[in-house]
Design a protein around this motif. Structure first.
Motif, PDB file in Angstrom:
ATOM      1  N   GLY A 139       0.792  -1.220   0.000  1.00  0.00           N
ATOM      2  CA  GLY A 139       0.000   0.000   0.000  1.00  0.00           C
ATOM      3  C   GLY A 139       0.822   1.268   0.000  1.00  0.00           C
ATOM      4  N   ASP A 140       2.070   1.175   0.474  1.00  0.00           N
ATOM      5  CA  ASP A 140       2.932   2.350   0.545  1.00  0.00           C
ATOM      6  C   ASP A 140       3.532   2.725  -0.811  1.00  0.00           C
ATOM      7  OD1 ASP A 140       4.425   0.018   0.473  1.00  0.00           O
ATOM      8  OD2 ASP A 140       6.096   0.856   1.636  1.00  0.00           O
ATOM      9  N   ARG A 141       3.220   1.946  -1.854  1.00  0.00           N
ATOM     10  CA  ARG A 141       3.816   2.203  -3.162  1.00  0.00           C
ATOM     11  C   ARG A 141       2.819   2.843  -4.140  1.00  0.00           C
ATOM     12  NH1 ARG A 141       7.751  -2.589  -5.023  1.00  0.00           N
ATOM     13  NH2 ARG A 141       8.690  -0.791  -6.077  1.00  0.00           N
ATOM     14  N   LEU A 142       1.736   3.382  -3.598  1.00  0.00           N
ATOM     15  CA  LEU A 142       0.701   3.978  -4.442  1.00  0.00           C
ATOM     16  C   LEU A 142       1.244   5.105  -5.315  1.00  0.00           C
ATOM     17  CD1 LEU A 142      -2.237   4.249  -5.367  1.00  0.00           C
ATOM     18  CD2 LEU A 142      -2.647   5.743  -3.393  1.00  0.00           C
ATOM     19  N   THR A 143       2.074   5.974  -4.743  1.00  0.00           N
ATOM     20  CA  THR A 143       2.592   7.101  -5.523  1.00  0.00           C
ATOM     21  C   THR A 143       3.410   6.609  -6.707  1.00  0.00           C
ATOM     22  OG1 THR A 143       2.620   8.557  -3.587  1.00  0.00           O
ATOM     23  CG2 THR A 143       4.007   9.190  -5.455  1.00  0.00           C
ATOM     24  N   GLU A 144       4.231   5.555  -6.494  1.00  0.00           N
ATOM     25  CA  GLU A 144       4.994   4.976  -7.604  1.00  0.00           C
ATOM     26  C   GLU A 144       4.067   4.497  -8.718  1.00  0.00           C
ATOM     27  OE1 GLU A 144       8.353   2.199  -6.641  1.00  0.00           O
ATOM     28  OE2 GLU A 144       7.558   2.455  -4.610  1.00  0.00           O
ATOM     29  N   VAL A 145       2.966   3.857  -8.323  1.00  0.00           N
ATOM     30  CA  VAL A 145       2.019   3.345  -9.313  1.00  0.00           C
ATOM     31  C   VAL A 145       1.347   4.494 -10.051  1.00  0.00           C
ATOM     32  CG1 VAL A 145      -0.126   2.062  -9.645  1.00  0.00           C
ATOM     33  CG2 VAL A 145       1.629   1.175  -8.102  1.00  0.00           C
ATOM     34  N   LEU A 146       0.934   5.521  -9.319  1.00  0.00           N
ATOM     35  CA  LEU A 146       0.278   6.666  -9.945  1.00  0.00           C
ATOM     36  C   LEU A 146       1.208   7.349 -10.952  1.00  0.00           C
ATOM     37  CD1 LEU A 146      -1.573   8.179  -6.861  1.00  0.00           C
ATOM     38  CD2 LEU A 146      -2.636   7.137  -8.866  1.00  0.00           C
ATOM     39  N   GLU A 147       2.501   7.386 -10.636  1.00  0.00           N
ATOM     40  CA  GLU A 147       3.460   7.980 -11.568  1.00  0.00           C
ATOM     41  C   GLU A 147       3.717   7.075 -12.771  1.00  0.00           C
ATOM     42  OE1 GLU A 147       6.719   8.656  -8.934  1.00  0.00           O
ATOM     43  OE2 GLU A 147       5.924  10.576  -8.197  1.00  0.00           O
ATOM     44  N   GLU A 148       3.495   5.766 -12.597  1.00  0.00           N
ATOM     45  CA  GLU A 148       3.682   4.812 -13.682  1.00  0.00           C
ATOM     46  C   GLU A 148       2.503   4.821 -14.658  1.00  0.00           C
ATOM     47  OE1 GLU A 148       5.334   1.420 -15.875  1.00  0.00           O
ATOM     48  OE2 GLU A 148       6.040   3.241 -14.878  1.00  0.00           O
ATOM     49  N   VAL A 149       1.315   5.194 -14.178  1.00  0.00           N
ATOM     50  CA  VAL A 149       0.106   5.151 -15.003  1.00  0.00           C
ATOM     51  C   VAL A 149       0.269   5.916 -16.324  1.00  0.00           C
ATOM     52  CG1 VAL A 149      -2.286   5.957 -15.174  1.00  0.00           C
ATOM     53  CG2 VAL A 149      -1.562   4.602 -13.207  1.00  0.00           C
ATOM     54  N   PRO A 150       0.689   7.197 -16.304  1.00  0.00           N
ATOM     55  CA  PRO A 150       0.803   7.902 -17.594  1.00  0.00           C
ATOM     56  C   PRO A 150       1.836   7.288 -18.532  1.00  0.00           C
ATOM     57  CG  PRO A 150       1.663   9.243 -15.783  1.00  0.00           C
ATOM     58  CD  PRO A 150       0.976   8.082 -15.167  1.00  0.00           C
TER      59      PRO A 150
END
Length: 470
Positions: A322-333
């Motif tokens: 759960g602590d890696r959400l920001t990494e995932v959000l940055e990976e989305v685009p």
């Protein structure tokens, strides 16, 4: 269009479909709807959106209702008002492409049972996936509204919107909807987009947004100034949050202006007063969560729809990440750009979101790809706005042959086969369509329906639908 400088805005009310789909997971039963539709019929709405989207699945799966019977009851109650539905193009109301004969029969039966306006969209804005549904709608005497899934990205230029609007008019559509499913359309961008579409086509323009980012009402105001013809709103007890701007607020805001809707606040109050106790009930029993009622600024920061965000959070929590959400959000685009910049709407939003999670968790981009990501690369969903990253595609599907034609061209007719399979349970022509879209869910419902008709105790644990939540 009115003369003397007046350009009244017309209102499509969403309380009977998208509003409760957005706020209470499409769980409003028909019995809640029926007592108020007589008064709703007197409002003077452009249309009432009441069917399609997720309502079909929810009726069968969770509410033990026949969606076709719901539509017939609504049609019987609305004597004056047009009824509208949402259709996912060649996906109909399911999650895959269906053959043309099933699409044509579904449209035929939708209109025969009471639908006037069919809003038709595709997750990639691939107009080829809309052709069959549009032709069938026109043939059956319905109003075909093509919805463009709004999104951001380098490919979505003024030239893109101009070109696709002209192509939609050439297809024979009756109107265009800007479908802002994520609340990404900011006020001044809405003004520019509406002006662009109005300059490119003579078709009426409908704007549909959600309040997720907190911009919805302002977006509607600027769109009105730019010449938008119709806006989608929800009566206040089921407005805001992940739903639409409130009907009464927009009617009040436009009162006394050239955009005056002409709708009566006194009559709208009666509609709001009716739904207020049901809202309170939904809050008390947990069906409506306060989490969907506020502003989610991450929608604007990462261009991620609320449903897509919650899905990614759930996936990460299941993996203890759960602590890696920001990494995932940055990976989305980055994933979205690799996969041809698709709009983020069902099912492309889930595909991109899930792949972004995999890329982060596995430590190597595209080391693992979901079957849906592979199908997107194979062309099974249609053509993306811009070409995909060829290196990424090769990593995901290797040297597999890719589809370049309209995906449904490769699907053989299925209606006769489906008719044969459902024959023992069929009680109406429409049953074959319920079965075509959701085979197991429909079969469970048919068994439930028969048991109910025969007076069997529906609470018995061995009943096929007993495990379904209410």
């Amino acid at each position: 269009m009115a003369t003397s400088g007046k350009r009244p805005i017309r209102i499509t009310e969403t309380i009977l479909r998208d509003a409760h789909q957005s706020l209470i997971a499409t769980r409003m039963p028909t019995d809640i709807m029926l007592p108020i539709i007589g008064k709703m019929d007197e409002i003077g709405y452009e249309a009432v959106e009441c069917w399609g989207g997720a309502t079909f699945d929810s009726c069968l799966r969770f509410l033990h209702e026949d969606p076709w019977e719901r539509l017939r009851k609504l049609r019987a109650g609305f004597k004056k008002t047009k009824l509208q539905m949402l259709l996912r193009g060649q996906n109909l109301l399911g999650y895959q492409n269906y053959p043309d004969d099933v699409v044509e029969y579904f449209v035929e039966k939708s209109i025969a049972n009471g639908i006037d306006i069919i809003r038709i969209f595709d997750c990639l804005n691939d107009l080829r996936n809309l052709e069959t549904a549009v032709r069938a709608t026109k043939r059956e005497g319905g109003h075909a509204q093509i919805a463009l899934s709004y999104t951001l990205g380098d490919a979505y230029t003024e030239e893109y919107w101009t070109d696709i609007a002209r192509r939609i008019e050439d297809m024979g559509a009756d109107s265009i909807c800007i479908k802002d499913m994520s609340g990404l359309l900011l006020p001044y961008d809405a003004e520019k987009l509406v002006r662009t579409l109005k300059a490119a086509t003579h078709l009426p323009i409908d704007l549909h947004t959600h309040y997720t980012s907190g911009c919805g009402s302002m977006t509607y105001m600027k769109a009105a100034e730019a010449g938008v013809d119709i806006i989608d709103t929800a009566i206040s007890p089921f407005a805001l949050g992940t739903s639409q701007p409130a009907t009464e607020v927009m009617v009040g805001a436009f009162a006394g202006t050239p955009y005056d809707t002409g709708l009566s606040q006194a009559k709208l109050k009666e509609i709001a007063d009716y739904f207020t106790p049901y809202r309170e009930e939904c809050l008390q029993n947990g069906l409506m969560s306060t989490k969907v009622l506020g502003v989610n600024i991450r929608t604007l920061l990462y261009q991620v729809p609320g449903g897509m965000l919650s899905n990614m959070v759930s996936q990460l929590n299941e993996q203890g990440a759960g602590d890696r959400l920001t990494e995932v959000l940055e990976e989305v685009p980055r994933v979205r750009k690799d996969l041809g910049e698709p709009p983020l709407v069902t099912p492309s939003s889930q595909i991109v979101g899930t792949q972004a999670v995999m890329n982060v968790l596995f430590g190597e981009r595209y080391k693992v790809a979901s079957e849906q990501t592979k199908d997107l690369c194979r062309g099974k969903y249609g053509q993306t706005i811009v070409p995909m990253n060829e290196e990424v595609v090769k990593k995901i599907i290797g040297d597999e042959e890719r589809i370049t034609c309209r995906p449904a061209d490769l699907i053989a007719p299925q209606l006769k086969k489906l008719e044969n399979e459902i024959a023992p349970w069929k009680q109406q022509d429409e049953d074959v369509l319920s079965y075509a879209l959701f085979p197991q869910v429909a079969l469970d419902f048919f068994k439930f329906r028969l048991a109910q008709q025969e007076g069997v105790d529906l609470t018995k644990a061995d009943h096929p639908s007993a495990s379904y939540p209410a």
